[in-house]
Design a protein around this motif. Structure first.
Motif, PDB file in Angstrom:
ATOM      1  N   PHE A   1       0.836  -1.191   0.000  1.00  0.00           N
ATOM      2  CA  PHE A   1       0.000   0.000   0.000  1.00  0.00           C
ATOM      3  C   PHE A   1       0.878   1.252   0.000  1.00  0.00           C
ATOM      4  N   GLY A   2       2.045   1.142   0.639  1.00  0.00           N
ATOM      5  CA  GLY A   2       2.988   2.252   0.578  1.00  0.00           C
ATOM      6  C   GLY A   2       3.525   2.455  -0.828  1.00  0.00           C
ATOM      7  N   GLU A   3       3.904   1.333  -1.493  1.00  0.00           N
ATOM      8  CA  GLU A   3       4.365   1.432  -2.880  1.00  0.00           C
ATOM      9  C   GLU A   3       3.255   1.981  -3.762  1.00  0.00           C
ATOM     10  N   LEU A   4       2.024   1.519  -3.487  1.00  0.00           N
ATOM     11  CA  LEU A   4       0.887   2.019  -4.245  1.00  0.00           C
ATOM     12  C   LEU A   4       0.734   3.520  -4.046  1.00  0.00           C
ATOM     13  N   ALA A   5       0.977   3.959  -2.816  1.00  0.00           N
ATOM     14  CA  ALA A   5       0.877   5.389  -2.527  1.00  0.00           C
ATOM     15  C   ALA A   5       1.906   6.184  -3.313  1.00  0.00           C
ATOM     16  N   VAL A   6       3.111   5.596  -3.524  1.00  0.00           N
ATOM     17  CA  VAL A   6       4.139   6.282  -4.320  1.00  0.00           C
ATOM     18  C   VAL A   6       3.618   6.530  -5.731  1.00  0.00           C
ATOM     19  N   ARG A   7       3.013   5.487  -6.325  1.00  0.00           N
ATOM     20  CA  ARG A   7       2.509   5.632  -7.695  1.00  0.00           C
ATOM     21  C   ARG A   7       1.306   6.571  -7.738  1.00  0.00           C
ATOM     22  N   VAL A   8       0.430   6.435  -6.743  1.00  0.00           N
ATOM     23  CA  VAL A   8      -0.732   7.325  -6.690  1.00  0.00           C
ATOM     24  C   VAL A   8      -0.285   8.776  -6.535  1.00  0.00           C
ATOM     25  N   ALA A   9       0.773   8.972  -5.728  1.00  0.00           N
ATOM     26  CA  ALA A   9       1.280  10.332  -5.516  1.00  0.00           C
ATOM     27  C   ALA A   9       1.785  10.951  -6.819  1.00  0.00           C
ATOM     28  N   ARG A  10       2.172  10.112  -7.788  1.00  0.00           N
ATOM     29  CA  ARG A  10       2.634  10.634  -9.073  1.00  0.00           C
ATOM     30  C   ARG A  10       1.498  10.760 -10.083  1.00  0.00           C
ATOM     31  N   LEU A  11       0.535   9.810 -10.043  1.00  0.00           N
ATOM     32  CA  LEU A  11      -0.544   9.830 -11.021  1.00  0.00           C
ATOM     33  C   LEU A  11      -1.716  10.709 -10.589  1.00  0.00           C
ATOM     34  N   ALA A  12      -2.006  10.721  -9.285  1.00  0.00           N
ATOM     35  CA  ALA A  12      -3.201  11.421  -8.810  1.00  0.00           C
ATOM     36  C   ALA A  12      -3.213  12.909  -9.161  1.00  0.00           C
ATOM     37  N   PRO A  13      -2.095  13.648  -9.002  1.00  0.00           N
ATOM     38  CA  PRO A  13      -2.145  15.075  -9.367  1.00  0.00           C
ATOM     39  C   PRO A  13      -2.507  15.308 -10.833  1.00  0.00           C
ATOM     40  N   LEU A  14      -2.058  14.398 -11.717  1.00  0.00           N
ATOM     41  CA  LEU A  14      -2.449  14.527 -13.119  1.00  0.00           C
ATOM     42  C   LEU A  14      -3.955  14.363 -13.276  1.00  0.00           C
ATOM     43  N   GLN A  15      -4.509  13.301 -12.652  1.00  0.00           N
ATOM     44  CA  GLN A  15      -5.941  13.073 -12.746  1.00  0.00           C
ATOM     45  C   GLN A  15      -6.716  14.233 -12.124  1.00  0.00           C
ATOM     46  N   GLU A  16      -6.220  14.762 -11.011  1.00  0.00           N
ATOM     47  CA  GLU A  16      -6.877  15.908 -10.383  1.00  0.00           C
ATOM     48  C   GLU A  16      -6.868  17.115 -11.310  1.00  0.00           C
ATOM     49  N   ARG A  17      -5.772  17.298 -12.050  1.00  0.00           N
ATOM     50  CA  ARG A  17      -5.719  18.411 -12.997  1.00  0.00           C
ATOM     51  C   ARG A  17      -6.732  18.200 -14.125  1.00  0.00           C
ATOM     52  N   PHE A  18      -6.831  16.955 -14.635  1.00  0.00           N
ATOM     53  CA  PHE A  18      -7.812  16.683 -15.675  1.00  0.00           C
ATOM     54  C   PHE A  18      -9.222  16.982 -15.178  1.00  0.00           C
ATOM     55  N   ASP A  19      -9.529  16.536 -13.951  1.00  0.00           N
ATOM     56  CA  ASP A  19     -10.864  16.762 -13.387  1.00  0.00           C
ATOM     57  C   ASP A  19     -11.121  18.251 -13.170  1.00  0.00           C
ATOM     58  N   ALA A  20     -10.089  18.973 -12.693  1.00  0.00           N
ATOM     59  CA  ALA A  20     -10.253  20.413 -12.462  1.00  0.00           C
ATOM     60  C   ALA A  20     -10.508  21.148 -13.776  1.00  0.00           C
ATOM     61  N   MET A  21      -9.826  20.745 -14.834  1.00  0.00           N
ATOM     62  CA  MET A  21     -10.053  21.376 -16.131  1.00  0.00           C
ATOM     63  C   MET A  21     -11.466  21.108 -16.623  1.00  0.00           C
TER      64      MET A  21
ATOM     65  N   ARG B   1     -14.113  20.529 -14.708  1.00  0.00           N
ATOM     66  CA  ARG B   1     -15.035  21.347 -13.914  1.00  0.00           C
ATOM     67  C   ARG B   1     -14.981  22.809 -14.327  1.00  0.00           C
ATOM     68  N   GLU B   2     -13.788  23.281 -14.626  1.00  0.00           N
ATOM     69  CA  GLU B   2     -13.615  24.686 -14.977  1.00  0.00           C
ATOM     70  C   GLU B   2     -14.363  25.034 -16.250  1.00  0.00           C
ATOM     71  N   ARG B   3     -14.441  24.068 -17.182  1.00  0.00           N
ATOM     72  CA  ARG B   3     -15.145  24.333 -18.436  1.00  0.00           C
ATOM     73  C   ARG B   3     -16.648  24.445 -18.234  1.00  0.00           C
ATOM     74  N   THR B   4     -17.155  23.821 -17.153  1.00  0.00           N
ATOM     75  CA  THR B   4     -18.602  23.825 -16.934  1.00  0.00           C
ATOM     76  C   THR B   4     -19.052  24.851 -15.903  1.00  0.00           C
ATOM     77  N   GLN B   5     -18.117  25.381 -15.109  1.00  0.00           N
ATOM     78  CA  GLN B   5     -18.484  26.337 -14.073  1.00  0.00           C
ATOM     79  C   GLN B   5     -18.423  27.757 -14.630  1.00  0.00           C
ATOM     80  N   PRO B   6     -19.380  28.598 -14.248  1.00  0.00           N
ATOM     81  CA  PRO B   6     -19.429  29.956 -14.798  1.00  0.00           C
ATOM     82  C   PRO B   6     -18.549  30.957 -14.061  1.00  0.00           C
ATOM     83  N   GLY B   7     -17.772  30.526 -13.089  1.00  0.00           N
ATOM     84  CA  GLY B   7     -17.031  31.456 -12.236  1.00  0.00           C
ATOM     85  C   GLY B   7     -16.053  32.322 -13.001  1.00  0.00           C
ATOM     86  N   THR B   8     -15.177  31.695 -13.822  1.00  0.00           N
ATOM     87  CA  THR B   8     -14.161  32.433 -14.560  1.00  0.00           C
ATOM     88  C   THR B   8     -14.678  32.765 -15.949  1.00  0.00           C
TER      89      THR B   8
END
Length: 539
Positions: free
Chosen positions: A282-302, A304-311
């Motif tokens: 699970f620790g090794e898994l966390a290492v990989r997640v720590a590298r992949l998760a920020p990318l996925q979070e950026r994809f999700d944020a982009m 959401r940003e396209r659908t939200q009227p804020g900006t």
């Protein structure tokens, strides 16, 4: 399948321990026939126990490959979709996205599969071990779980510092690779500057940082092995003798019972080792997640940003037969500067526009907005469909492929070799194919072609693709005036309309309109015939 295999393996382990007991007792009682029968049965069961896990390798490899293909495709599709790769590069807050994708997907899948397999194996073996311990000595039901808990707890406590060190190693190795790639991509510039000393110092600093972090990880793991792991291994070896030694010497049980208990204890040690592996994985898994998760979070944020009227975003349409900019106010992606205020213009078929102005006023940024790369601001832009447009940057992009592939990039339009050679001759590269081995030659084109040759190949792409609108961001800056005039004439004869950004006065004459951008978002738009009597600011 995993459950049935785990159950069968558990049965074979328990059965092998029972046969070892029978063989040991037969040997001590000097019963040769019983010993031989028990030993033969034990060897057969032991062989089956050893071979059974090997049968799953092919299935595991198939599942792992299929899962890796799916996850890699999923991540890469999101990375390339809606130009997420450009947003990641523009923000610059996610280091080494290439390493995150290339080096983390397969280990992530491998650890997930191993955790599943180990969990099933642990469950299957626990049942058999408990039954044997009850039949031998119920005290094992207390001491074995206690020792197992100590081992798992020790593993859990050491996982976080190991994870931190492994992430640090990956970041340092990624930074080192990025610097080495940077040197490769800018080899000529470094050679001209003679900057080897400074670049070597930077790379050696990266190398030292990576080696130092790897040493810290290795040192920590070695200390664990010499202390915690060694102590636990000794405890497992001594456990059956401490629990049953007195009863064997008192004659309450046979030596075969002790041998059986030792075998089952070793099996339980394997179970606890597996539990520890699950925890550490699970620790090794966390290492990989720590590298992949920020990318996925950026994809999700982009997303959401396209659908939200804020900006506030620039409205983009790609169904027009012209380029139309409607009351455009363009800002930098971080919103810190407004580059253009209230700009409106239209470029129809047969017309052309040159954008000039002082350095930094937003000339290239306006092209980025037309390409849909920069979207922060207000107003709208109507563009022709993507297949009808082609953008030529100052430094052309070259794929890793043949010369033919470079000419057909990016739309891949089919064309005969004769036609491609004619186009190369038209852009004043008549010997390019012959010099480098023909249209099928594969070279590192961005390294072997000069800046002028690269820009002429870019113009050749425009003649191959024949788009309705071409956008040029200083795309002729490395060309001499005569060649520049020749290529613009070719482009005009092709029937394409074009919008250019330039710093040289010579290109103004090749356009019908001139847009001058000024500081503070101000601008002026006039026909070239009117502005030709005035000095254009193109610095």
């Amino acid at each position: 399948m995993l459950l049935s295999q785990g159950g069968l393996l558990s049965y074979l382990v328990v059965r092998a321990a029972a046969l070892l007991k029978d063989a040991t007792n037969a040997l001590l009682s000097r019963d040769g026939a019983a010993f031989e029968a028990a030993l033969m049965a034990y060897l057969l069961v032991y062989a089956a126990k050893m071979l059974l896990p090997q049968t799953r390798f092919i299935v595991d490899a198939f599942v792992e490959a299929a899962w890796c293909r799916w996850l890699s495709r999923h991540v890469i599709d999101q990375y390339l979709a809606r130009r997420a790769y450009y947003d990641v590069s523009l923000q610059g807050d996610l280091d080494n996205p290439d390493q995150r994708i290339a080096d983390s997907v397969r280990p992530f899948i491998e650890h997930l599969i191993h955790i599943l397999q180990w969990t099933v194996g642990v469950i299957a073996r626990l049942g058999g071990a408990i039954a044997v311990f009850i039949s031998i000595d119920p005290r094992f039901l207390f001491v074995v779980p206690l020792l197992g808990f100590v081992q798992v707890a020790a593993t859990a406590l050491t996982v976080p510092p190991i994870v931190r060190r492994k992430v640090a190693v990956q970041v340092a190795e990624g930074d080192l690779r990025r610097d080495l790639v940077h040197i490769r991509d800018h080899a000529e510039a470094i050679a001209f500057y003679g900057g080897e000393v400074m670049d070597k110092r930077a790379v050696m600093d990266r190398t030292g940082a990576a080696a130092d972090r790897q040493f810290r990880l290795d040192r920590f793991q070695a200390l664990l092995s010499l202390t915690v792991h060694a102590a636990l291994a000794f405890a497992w070896m001594a456990l059956p003798y401490l629990v049953l030694g007195g009863r064997v010497t008192a004659g309450e049980m046979s030596y075969g019972d002790l041998a059986q208990a030792t075998a089952i204890t070793l099996m339980m040690r394997g179970v606890i080792d597996t539990l520890s592996l699950i925890v550490s994985s699970f620790g090794e898994l966390a290492v990989r997640v720590a590298r992949l998760a920020p990318l996925q979070e950026r994809f999700d944020a982009m997303a959401r940003e396209r659908t939200q009227p804020g900006t506030q975003r620039i409205a983009m349409r790609r169904d027009s037969d012209r380029v139309a900019v409607e009351t455009l106010s363009l800002e930098t992606p971080d919103g810190a500067r407004r580059l253009v205020q209230g700009l409106s213009l239209t470029v129809r078929h047969g017309e052309s526009l040159v954008i000039v102005g002082e350095t930094g006023v937003g000339k290239s940024s306006l092209l980025r907005a037309m390409a849909g790369l920069w979207t922060r601001g207000r107003g709208g832009i109507a563009m022709p469909p993507a297949g009808e447009t082609l953008f030529l940057p100052q430094r052309p992009y070259f794929t890793g492929g043949t010369l033919r592939a470079q000419l057909l990039y990016p739309h891949g339009k089919e064309m005969s070799d004769e036609a491609l050679l004619d186009i190369l001759e038209a852009v004043r590269l008549p010997n390019l194919a012959a010099t480098h081995g023909g249209l099928s030659a594969v070279r590192d084109w961005s390294q072997i072609l000069s800046g002028g040759e690269q820009q002429r190949v870019a113009f050749a792409r425009a003649l191959v693709a024949r788009p309705g609108f071409i956008f040029l961001d200083e795309a002729s800056s490395a060309l001499d005036p005569a060649t520049e005039e020749h290529l613009y004439a070719l482009m005009a004869r092709s029937g394409a309309s074009y919008i250019s950004v330039g710093h040289r006065l010579g290109i103004v004459a090749h356009h019908t309109h001139i847009l001058t951008l000024k500081s503070g978002g101000r601008w002026t738009l006039s026909p070239v015939a009117v502005r030709s009597t005035e000095p254009a600011v193109v610095s």
